[in-house]
Each structure stands twice: as structure tokens, then as C-alpha cells.
Design an enzyme around this catalytic site. Sequence first.
Site, PDB file in Angstrom:
ATOM      1  CG  HIS B 125      -1.892   1.007   1.408  1.00  0.00           C
ATOM      2  ND1 HIS B 125      -1.596   2.288   1.786  1.00  0.00           N
ATOM      3  CD2 HIS B 125      -3.237   0.955   1.237  1.00  0.00           C
ATOM      4  CE1 HIS B 125      -2.731   2.991   1.846  1.00  0.00           C
ATOM      5  NE2 HIS B 125      -3.738   2.206   1.515  1.00  0.00           N
ATOM      6  CD  GLN B 204      -6.899  -4.537   3.861  1.00  0.00           C
ATOM      7  OE1 GLN B 204      -7.889  -5.224   4.100  1.00  0.00           O
ATOM      8  NE2 GLN B 204      -6.997  -3.269   3.484  1.00  0.00           N
ATOM      9  CE  LYS B 227      -7.380  -0.605   6.052  1.00  0.00           C
ATOM     10  NZ  LYS B 227      -8.052   0.282   5.132  1.00  0.00           N
ATOM     11  CB  CYS B 369      -3.785   3.441  -1.470  1.00  0.00           C
ATOM     12  SG  CYS B 369      -4.995   4.713  -1.172  1.00  0.00           S
TER      13      CYS B 369
END
Lengths: 145, 412
Positions: B125, B204, B227, B369
Site C-alpha cells: 500500500h 488487512q 478496519k 492506494c
Amino acid sequence: MPGLEDLYREIILDHYRSPRNRGELPPPANKAEGHNPLCGDEITVFVQVDGDVVSDVKVSGQGCSISQSSASMMSQAIKGKSLDEVRALVHRFKVMMSIEEDADDAAQPAVKLGDLEALQGVVKFPVRIKCATLAWNTLVEALES
Amino acid sequence: MSHTVDWSAVKADFPVLQRRIDGQRLVYLDSANTSQKPNVVIDAMTDFMRHGYAPINRSAYRMAGEATDAFEGARAKVQKFINAPHAHEVVFTKNATEASNLIAASWGRANLHRGDVVVLTHMEHHANIVPWHMLAAERGIELRWIPLTTDGELDLSNLSGILDGAKVLSFTAMSNVLGTITPVAALCRAAHDAGALAIVDACQYVPHNVTDVQSWGADFVTFSGHKMVGPSGIGVLWGREQLLDAMPPFLGGGNMIADVKLDGFTCAELPSKFEAGTPPIVEAIGLGAAVDYLTNIGMANVRRHEMHLTSYALDTLTERYGDDITIHGPRNPEVRGAVLSFAFRGIHPHDISQVLDEKNVCVRAGHHCAKPLMRLLGANATARASFYIYNDESDADALADALDGASDIFGL
């Protein structure tokens, strides 16, 4: 919510499928690159200015149906026009996109958007306005370069 | 943690999913971007603001003491959630991007010099690329890159060569575009064998898997609150005590000092040293509640649920659309999370997203991104559907159904 038919008018899809004036122009044509940092769309606009007239224009790059059709219709609309007319057209287009106030400037030549009016529906989808204006902002940069 | 989870009850915990737009239910498939919030998180934050809001670490009245305890309690929850050795190694930042910048600016400036090598991967990212580019411009450090296999995993065939002489290996635990889960522990070991530090971008990963920073053997780990069903405005940097202790501060101001004089200052102890100014107090309370919520479900259960959904969505989309759909990343759900980036019948992702939106199916369209990775994929954008604990098979079906609409409009 406005319907997708307001956005994806047939003329837009036609320009998307068969974009006009695709390609590049060699120097000394003016050239500028535009990016939509949100979606990654990239576009390059080449303009050949002879005296006061945009004698040729080409567009390369990739993007969504709205950015590509806007670029295609723009290229048709400005080819052969005087710089004053092109500037007036840019203004008219941005007024339609609700990002510029109507200047109502009597000194500006009268111009018609013609086919470009098909993009009017984009205003109802605010996140797509940036797609529609990408080519125009890049054109302004190319003319200033 | 193998108790049975009532996933429909989980879904019901998220009030936004009750929302109907144009009479249709919401199909939220953008959790890799940011996740929705359950009632317990919303309530924890509003209750705190209604009944107990006060500054932390500053004032002597009881309510300020309670607020400090709640804030530090949230830190302890995060520590336990990622199995960090000490709570004071958990630093609250504005987001994971700030955590990544903190490492590059503080540890990087103190330890990296002209010619030093930082190794990244092609699936990072921007948050794990740009801070290093900035340091390269300032310091003349060299960036090396671990390439990818055609299946979208890291190509580790020349890992020791790439790591040779490197000072840092900084990499994602799970790609936000491809869904690829990387072999984190093995990469940390390889970094250490080469004498390099191991920095893990776990944005993530932490929301979707059991995380154990000690078994990884990592040196720094970053992730964000928003997230993992927590609020935006808070991120986490975990670092080994020894490293954090030796680093210079990042931002200067209140809370991060032990003393300030006319001719200088001394730093506070960890973690305050890296938490200048009033921190995200309400957000930390919310993140603590999010950690409790996820812990109650059990992260092993979360992973199982998402593996099932990933397989289901991959099968559904490929059975229905065959060669018309290209789903990037590994086919094996064992090494991928529930993130599906795809190309569909040559239709631009922006247009796909627009058509899906008419059916209230929310996906991300764009470069995610990760522009270097997008260039490798030969696309300037993809559409991405990402699943989480409040999604079920019907959401994957809704995605597959809504894609049909895109073909209708574009006449393909």
C-alpha cells in the site's frame, strides 16, 4: 436516486466505444497529462495551436466511460476553434458541471456545447463530475504549457 | 474458540445494515476500505462522551482518573489481542499511515544512512511506500523490491539475494488488492537472518485473523482501528520495547515530555513518548470495545467464516461469468483473505461500481492506494469487493446478480 439512463446516454456510450481523435501529436504540439488520483484514470491531451486556432487535437490514456466520452466529445468540439472559443467552451462545460458560476461575459464568443450536453446527467452523480472534467482540466494545462 | 457463531445475529449488530436505499437493502462489500460499526462500539463511545468524558494523564479529579483508566484499559485490550509482551509497546496513532510514517521518520532517520537498503514488496500500500520514498529523497537510501509470482504471491526465489545487506524488510501481511496472505513469520526470520529489521503492515490482517506479534517475531507492526469495526481516527503501532526506547520522538508537544526547559526537553516514558498532544480518547474507548466484540466472536471463527465466503464468492462469480471475469490474486483460499479485485468484460471499474451502486452493492473502484501493483496488473484500476463478519452468501449472490446490469448497459 437518479436513474442510470440519465448518466449512460447512448451518445456517451458511442463515444466511449469509438473514441474520436485518439492518439498522439509530435512536438511542437502542446501536451499535458492529467490524473484522477481517486480512481487512477490517466489521460494525455495533445493540442496543435496554429496562430489563434486549435488546428489539431489528440487524446490518449485510459479511463471510465464518462472520462473517455467527455474527452472524445471535447476533442471534436474544440478542433478548428479559436483559442477564445475554446476558453468559452471550457467555461460553458464547467458551468454545466456546476463547478463554475455562469460568468455571463458578453466579451466571450457565443459557443454551443452540442453533443456535450449529453453529459448533463453527470451532475446528478457528484462523484463522477471529476471523471467528466478530467479531460477539460488537462486541456487547459496543455494550452498553458 | 470453536464455539458456533450465529452470523445472522452478528449482522444484526450493525445498525447501518438495516438501512434501505430506494427500498433495497444495503450490500456492503467495502470492508477492506473501512468497516462498519456494531452497536457495542457506537454505544461505548457515546456513553463515554455522555457520562465520563474527561482528559487523560493530566487532571486529578475522579472523572479524569476514570477516563485515564478507560483509555489505558483499551491499550491493554489491544496488547492482549495481538499478544504483545507489554502494553506500553502499544502506541496509539491517528491511523496506520501515521504509524508507518512514525517508523520511517523516527527509527529510519536515526538508523538509516546513504546507501542503506530498505526492502519492500510489489504489493505494498502507498502507506508502506511513500514514507520510504520520502526518506530516500532525504537520505539517499536505496529501495529494493520483492516481486510477485503470476498467481499474486510473493516471489521468494531470490529472497536472500534481495535481503543481502539490507537494513529493513517492510511488508504487508495481507494485500489489500490481491487478498494474498504472506508468510509473515518466515519473512521476519529471513529479515533477521540478513541482519534487517522486520516491519509488518497488518492493516488487512489484524481485523480478519488471529494475530500474534511474538510468534511472528516482528519488530514493528502497524494497523488501523477503523478496519476492525472500531472508529476512524485511531491507529496502532506496536514495536519491541528496546527499539521504541532507543528511538527519538516523532511529534513534539504535550504529553510526550518528562520535562521542558528553556534550553531543551526530555522525553516521557513509553508509550507517551510517541503520543504528543491529546490523543484520540473517545476513539481508543471505541477500539477497546471493538476488540472485545471481535474477541467474543473469536478470530479463528472470523477467519473460517471469511474463508468460506471467499470460496463461495470465487466459485459463484467464476461459474456464472467464466472467462468474462478475471479475479486477481491466489485461487487458494488458504493463502488469501476475503478481498476480490476483479476485471469484468472490459468495463471500467468506475462504471461497474456505478451500476452496482444502483443495486446498493458497495464496492471500491480505483487503484486501492497501490499504484505500483496496479501497473504490474496492467490496469489503472480494478473493482474490489471485500467481505467481513457481517457479510454472508446472499451478499456474494447480490454482487453476482448486480454485475449483470453492467453488461446490459454497456451492451457487451
